[in-house]
Design a protein around this motif. Structure first.
Motif, PDB file in Angstrom:
ATOM      1  N   ASP A 160      -7.989  15.326 -10.457  1.00 41.62           N
ATOM      2  CA  ASP A 160      -9.001  14.348 -10.074  1.00 41.62           C
ATOM      3  C   ASP A 160      -8.600  13.705  -8.750  1.00 41.62           C
ATOM      4  O   ASP A 160      -7.438  13.318  -8.571  1.00 41.62           O
ATOM      5  N   PRO A 161      -9.516  13.568  -7.790  1.00 40.37           N
ATOM      6  CA  PRO A 161      -9.129  13.024  -6.481  1.00 40.37           C
ATOM      7  C   PRO A 161      -8.586  11.606  -6.539  1.00 40.37           C
ATOM      8  O   PRO A 161      -7.676  11.252  -5.768  1.00 40.37           O
ATOM      9  N   GLU A 162      -9.106  10.778  -7.445  1.00 36.99           N
ATOM     10  CA  GLU A 162      -8.598   9.409  -7.549  1.00 36.99           C
ATOM     11  C   GLU A 162      -7.201   9.389  -8.164  1.00 36.99           C
ATOM     12  O   GLU A 162      -6.360   8.571  -7.786  1.00 36.99           O
ATOM     13  N   GLU A 163      -6.962  10.294  -9.103  1.00 38.39           N
ATOM     14  CA  GLU A 163      -5.619  10.396  -9.675  1.00 38.39           C
ATOM     15  C   GLU A 163      -4.616  10.815  -8.603  1.00 38.39           C
ATOM     16  O   GLU A 163      -3.497  10.284  -8.537  1.00 38.39           O
ATOM     17  N   TRP A 164      -5.015  11.761  -7.758  1.00 44.59           N
ATOM     18  CA  TRP A 164      -4.097  12.225  -6.714  1.00 44.59           C
ATOM     19  C   TRP A 164      -3.830  11.128  -5.687  1.00 44.59           C
ATOM     20  O   TRP A 164      -2.720  10.989  -5.178  1.00 44.59           O
ATOM     21  N   TRP A 165      -4.853  10.332  -5.367  1.00 46.18           N
ATOM     22  CA  TRP A 165      -4.657   9.205  -4.458  1.00 46.18           C
ATOM     23  C   TRP A 165      -3.689   8.189  -5.078  1.00 46.18           C
ATOM     24  O   TRP A 165      -2.781   7.697  -4.408  1.00 46.18           O
ATOM     25  N   LEU A 209      -0.405   5.398  -3.844  1.00 43.46           N
ATOM     26  CA  LEU A 209      -0.253   4.035  -4.344  1.00 43.46           C
ATOM     27  C   LEU A 209       0.940   3.839  -5.269  1.00 43.46           C
ATOM     28  O   LEU A 209       1.261   2.711  -5.633  1.00 43.46           O
ATOM     29  N   ALA A 210       1.598   4.926  -5.669  1.00 40.52           N
ATOM     30  CA  ALA A 210       2.688   4.805  -6.645  1.00 40.52           C
ATOM     31  C   ALA A 210       4.044   4.457  -6.017  1.00 40.52           C
ATOM     32  O   ALA A 210       5.031   4.329  -6.727  1.00 40.52           O
ATOM     33  N   ARG A 211       4.082   4.337  -4.686  1.00 37.98           N
ATOM     34  CA  ARG A 211       5.322   3.997  -3.974  1.00 37.98           C
ATOM     35  C   ARG A 211       6.418   5.021  -4.229  1.00 37.98           C
ATOM     36  O   ARG A 211       7.597   4.687  -4.318  1.00 37.98           O
ATOM     37  N   ILE A 212       5.996   6.277  -4.373  1.00 37.39           N
ATOM     38  CA  ILE A 212       6.936   7.371  -4.591  1.00 37.39           C
ATOM     39  C   ILE A 212       6.869   8.302  -3.395  1.00 37.39           C
ATOM     40  O   ILE A 212       5.784   8.678  -2.944  1.00 37.39           O
ATOM     41  N   GLY A 213       8.021   8.688  -2.852  1.00 38.25           N
ATOM     42  CA  GLY A 213       8.045   9.590  -1.710  1.00 38.25           C
ATOM     43  C   GLY A 213       7.737   8.862  -0.413  1.00 38.25           C
ATOM     44  O   GLY A 213       7.366   7.685  -0.392  1.00 38.25           O
ATOM     45  N   THR A 214       7.879   9.593   0.684  1.00 40.26           N
ATOM     46  CA  THR A 214       7.692   9.005   2.010  1.00 40.26           C
ATOM     47  C   THR A 214       6.307   8.405   2.183  1.00 40.26           C
ATOM     48  O   THR A 214       6.156   7.258   2.626  1.00 40.26           O
ATOM     49  N   ASN A 215       5.269   9.167   1.820  1.00 41.41           N
ATOM     50  CA  ASN A 215       3.905   8.673   2.020  1.00 41.41           C
ATOM     51  C   ASN A 215       3.633   7.432   1.182  1.00 41.41           C
ATOM     52  O   ASN A 215       2.983   6.487   1.644  1.00 41.41           O
ATOM     53  N   GLY A 216       4.119   7.422  -0.051  1.00 45.08           N
ATOM     54  CA  GLY A 216       3.913   6.261  -0.902  1.00 45.08           C
ATOM     55  C   GLY A 216       4.578   5.012  -0.341  1.00 45.08           C
ATOM     56  O   GLY A 216       4.020   3.910  -0.413  1.00 45.08           O
ATOM     57  N   GLN A 254       1.423  -1.271   4.095  1.00 47.85           N
ATOM     58  CA  GLN A 254       0.226  -1.592   4.866  1.00 47.85           C
ATOM     59  C   GLN A 254      -0.555  -2.743   4.239  1.00 47.85           C
ATOM     60  O   GLN A 254      -0.463  -2.998   3.036  1.00 47.85           O
ATOM     61  N   ASP A 255      -1.355  -3.422   5.077  1.00 46.44           N
ATOM     62  CA  ASP A 255      -2.244  -4.455   4.546  1.00 46.44           C
ATOM     63  C   ASP A 255      -3.492  -3.805   3.955  1.00 46.44           C
ATOM     64  O   ASP A 255      -3.726  -2.603   4.109  1.00 46.44           O
TER      65      ASP A 255
END
Length: 242
Positions: free
Chosen positions: A180-185, A190-197, A203-204
């Protein structure tokens, strides 16, 4: 997503009934569970107490130890196979970790490791692409991961060869992850896991909304008729013999 490779990983290490196998970085015990299903004798290791507890709960009777790689408090030559599913790309000293894996293998035993292919693409690159499109830079204090160069065919096998393993080789693993795209987002940004998280978490709210809008546009490339995403997953598997 990483559960898909449990079978290919155990196949590569020749794990069958009676094999004594070490599962490093077991996480919730997905690989260990499949190894036990095959009739193997399994010892699992994880650095996180919560993950170790999850593995014990998911695989009743599993022998789970807590250890932070590259430290591996296990006897020399005590396993027929050592497997690690996407753990080597999370270690700060992958070369020393592989030497430890080789140490605990018996002569003739087999090591099999998976890692994400670098540079990231498909499933692993979607949130990063959204950050780039939204103009969010990578902060200077976020280090380049050790596998930025090693997560490629040739260097990955070379890591095993340098640890003294023979017949070291690597190969591509390719599959499609439906999500699901929202699950992947949520899990990727949003999970603060990995570099991207980590980057997203700094960010604000207006910037996060901008990144989310970019994510939605980019994710549309992978949309399926039932509203999910069909994300290409690109990884490598390396094997070697003690």
């Amino acid at each position: 997503m990483s559960a898909w490779s449990a079978g290919p990983l155990l196949d590569a290490a020749d794990v069958t009934s009676g094999t004594r196998v070490l599962d490093v970085g077991t996480g919730p015990g997905v690989v260990s569970r499949e190894a036990v299903r095959r009739g193997a004798s399994v010892v699992a290791v994880d650095a996180d107490p919560g993950m170790a507890a999850a593995a014990r709960a998911n695989v009743p009777g599993l022998d789970v130890r807590e250890a932070v790689l590259p430290d591996l408090p296990l006897p020399d030559a005590s396993f027929d196979a050592v497997v690690g599913n996407f753990v080597i790309n999370h270690t700060s000293r992958p070369d020393e970790a592989v030497r430890q894996f080789a140490r605990v293998l018996r002569p003739g035993g087999k090591l099999a490791l998976t890692c994400w292919e670098m540079p990231p693409s498909g499933a692993l690159s979607l949130v990063g692409e959204a950050l780039e499109e939204a103009g969010v830079p990578v902060p200077d204090d976020i280090p380049t991961p050790p596998f930025a160069e090693l997560g490629k065919r040739g260097p990955f096998a070379g890591l095993l060869r340098e640890a003294g393993l023979t017949d070291a080789r690597d190969a591509e693993l390719r599959w499609t992850h439906l999500v699901d795209p929202e699950e992947w987002w949520t899990t990727g940004a949003l999970a603060r896991i990995g570099t991207n998280g980590v980057i997203v978490s700094r960010q604000d709210a207006p910037t996060i909304a901008k990144v989310k809008a970019a994510y939605d546009r980019l994710a549309a490339r992978y949309a399926t008729s039932d509203g999910r995403l069909a994300l290409p997953a690109n990884a490598l598997i390396a094997t070697g013999v003690r």
